[in-house]
Design a protein around this motif. Structure first.
Motif, PDB file in Angstrom:
ATOM      1  N   LYS A  29       0.842  -1.206   0.000  1.00 39.74           N
ATOM      2  CA  LYS A  29       0.000   0.000   0.000  1.00 39.74           C
ATOM      3  C   LYS A  29       0.875   1.254   0.000  1.00 39.74           C
ATOM      4  CE  LYS A  29      -0.382  -0.091   5.060  1.00 39.74           C
ATOM      5  NZ  LYS A  29      -1.245  -0.418   6.207  1.00 39.74           N
ATOM      6  N   TYR A  65       5.051   1.737   0.728  1.00 42.06           N
ATOM      7  CA  TYR A  65       5.630   2.554   1.795  1.00 42.06           C
ATOM      8  C   TYR A  65       6.681   3.524   1.217  1.00 42.06           C
ATOM      9  CZ  TYR A  65       3.579  -0.692   5.279  1.00 42.06           C
ATOM     10  OH  TYR A  65       2.720  -1.455   6.037  1.00 42.06           O
ATOM     11  N   SER A  77       3.561  -6.953  10.698  1.00 38.08           N
ATOM     12  CA  SER A  77       5.014  -7.194  10.866  1.00 38.08           C
ATOM     13  C   SER A  77       5.409  -7.566  12.300  1.00 38.08           C
ATOM     14  CB  SER A  77       5.844  -5.987  10.417  1.00 38.08           C
ATOM     15  OG  SER A  77       5.808  -5.845   9.031  1.00 38.08           O
TER      16      SER A  77
HETATM   17  C1  LIG Z   1      -0.552  -1.495   6.886  1.00 36.10           C
HETATM   18  C2  LIG Z   1      -1.221  -2.758   7.262  1.00 36.10           C
HETATM   19  C3  LIG Z   1      -0.482  -3.933   7.461  1.00 36.10           C
HETATM   20  C4  LIG Z   1       1.023  -3.965   7.487  1.00 36.10           C
HETATM   21  O1  LIG Z   1       1.476  -3.451   8.712  1.00 36.10           O
HETATM   22  P1  LIG Z   1       3.032  -3.456   9.075  1.00 36.10           P
HETATM   23  O2  LIG Z   1       3.089  -3.085  10.506  1.00 36.10           O
HETATM   24  O3  LIG Z   1       3.672  -2.455   8.182  1.00 36.10           O
HETATM   25  O4  LIG Z   1       3.510  -4.844   8.791  1.00 36.10           O
HETATM   26  C5  LIG Z   1      -1.175  -5.109   7.686  1.00 36.10           C
HETATM   27  N1  LIG Z   1      -2.521  -5.124   7.726  1.00 36.10           N
HETATM   28  C6  LIG Z   1      -3.257  -3.999   7.569  1.00 36.10           C
HETATM   29  C7  LIG Z   1      -4.737  -4.068   7.664  1.00 36.10           C
HETATM   30  C8  LIG Z   1      -2.639  -2.785   7.344  1.00 36.10           C
HETATM   31  O5  LIG Z   1      -3.377  -1.682   7.209  1.00 36.10           O
END
Ligand SMILES: *Cc1c(COP(=O)(O)O)cnc(C)c1O
Length: 404
Positions: A43, A47, A214
């Motif tokens: 997304k 990043y 993560s």
């Molecule tokens: C952004 C997002 C992630 C990834 O999160 P990280 O902490 O960057 O791994 C996973 N799931 C959803 C729903 C998100 O919005």
């Protein structure tokens, strides 16, 4: 590929090491509980790293899924020829459900309004929509409240029987997985188990159940289920210093942000520097002008604090960061005297060549490293390199990832 720009003339560049990205995917996959796959979250232009090159590199290294926030981000990947399963989760009424169905995307559904829109679009398209039901197990953001889950599950199951949808996934998201031992994490896992069991009892047979981001992928194997959704770790950045450093997890930061010094000049003692004169030279000294500013995503909040490797030493931003530029005080040592216009100034990178990291900038700006890399603006070209052999792969001439 929209063409390459001679990189030696660039004011600034964000080097994206796709070899490091692939290594991070492999390091993450090695940590997964048996049976779990990896969703590369790309997304917000991966990043800030460039969605398409990062999506392709992640898939090359064994990611099974891609994840985006908006349907438009997912549709752009499909339009570029990406065939892998893609889940997009942030929907607003009137969004392009039909295009997403026809593109074979997985669409997250958190509420009855979304189920109504997607079933209607599926009827119009004459196709079965792939949907994933999202539960709010405690984050308090998107997702269906447990109290509303029976209604959503029953309606989704009825739509499955009618042939308009197939429920391919059941999923949720953690609130505090980056805080080791936070009690909400275990509580969310319990609720998730219950809500999944409820849906399965109602006849739903999901292909994937997933909740881990993560931090959970790195530290909580009991949360891995069929899939983990990793974003920040993919880009080689630790979700929080409390959990550990990138190196602790075998991750390597993917983005290196460099500028070319635009001007070097001698100034007398007591010279004010940049807007508001928040810095005054303590003695006669040499100033270096760095041609990057808050319009490029260098946080103004790091004025007076942000670290930069230039002339063999880490210097601090002197005075305020402006829209397009900021200044560093190079001092009067022999290292400083050697700095000339065109010398590299490294704001952040992997950190193993003496340069600061995005985590250091996050600390200087009182934010998180996610915000540092994500906000690097479109005026900064992404230059794709492959750390495995140091080859440059191309520049996104529009500042977005066009390489590969
Ligand atoms: C952004 C997002 C992630 C990834 O999160 P990280 O902490 O960057 O791994 C996973 N799931 C959803 C729903 C998100 O919005």
């Amino acid at each position: 590929m929209t063409g390459t720009v001679p990189t030696s003339s660039l004011r600034a560049r964000a080097e994206i090491d796709l070899g490091a990205l692939r290594g991070n995917v492999r390091a993450l996959r090695a940590r997964l509980a048996p049976g779990a796959g990896l969703m590369a979250v790309v997304k917000s232009d991966a990043y800030g790293h460039g969605a398409l090159p990062c999506a392709r590199a992640s898939l090359d290294a064994g990611a099974a899924w891609l994840g985006t926030a908006t349907p438009h981000e997912a549709l752009a990947l499909r339009a570029a020829g990406v065939k892998a399963p893609i889940l997009c989760w942030l929907w607003t009424p009137g969004d392009p459900w039909r295009e997403a169905i026809e593109a074979g995307l997985d669409m997250s559904v958190s509420a009855m309004w979304a189920l109504r829109e997607v079933t209607e679009a599926a009827r119009e398209a004459g196709r079965t929509a792939r949907i994933q039901l999202k539960a709010d197990t405690g984050l308090g953001r998107n997702g269906c409240q447990p109290a509303d889950w029976p209604e959503l599950v029953a309606a989704a199951r009825a739509a499955e029987v009618a042939g308009t949808v197939r429920v391919t996934g059941l999923w949720s998201h953690f609130a505090c997985a980056d805080e080791p031992g936070h009690p909400s994490t275990a509580a969310q896992l319990d609720v998730f188990h219950e809500l999944v069991a409820y849906a399965e009892k109602a006849g739903i047979e999901p292909e994937v159940r997933h909740i881990a981001n993560s931090p959970a992928a790195l530290t909580l194997p009991e949360s891995h289920f069929d899939l983990v959704r990793t974003g920040i770790a993919l880009y080689g950045i630790s979700p929080s210093s409390e959990l550990g450093s990138s190196a602790d997890f075998g991750l390597r930061p993917v983005m290196t942000l460099t500028a070319s010094v635009a001007l070097v000049k001698r100034v007398p003692e007591g010279h004010g520097v940049s807007y508001g004169h928040r810095y005054r030279t303590p003695a006669e000294t040499t100033l270096g002008l760095i041609p990057l500013g808050y319009a490029d995503g260098v946080p103004r909040h790091a004025s007076g604090r942000g670290p930069v490797l230039v002339g063999g030493a880490v210097r601090r931003v002197a005075g305020r960061i402006a829209m397009d530029q900021f200044v560093v005080d190079l001092g009067t040592g022999p290292d400083a005297d050697a700095v000339q216009e065109g010398a590299p100034a490294v704001l952040f990178g992997p950190g193993d060549r003496g340069e600061p990291t995005a985590a250091d900038w996050a600390e200087a700006a009182d934010t998180i490293a996610y915000e540092i890399v994500t906000r690097i603006g479109p005026r900064v070209p992404r230059v794709y390199v492959d750390g495995a052999d140091g080859q440059e792969e191309g520049v996104g001439a529009d500042g977005r990832g066009a390489g590969r």
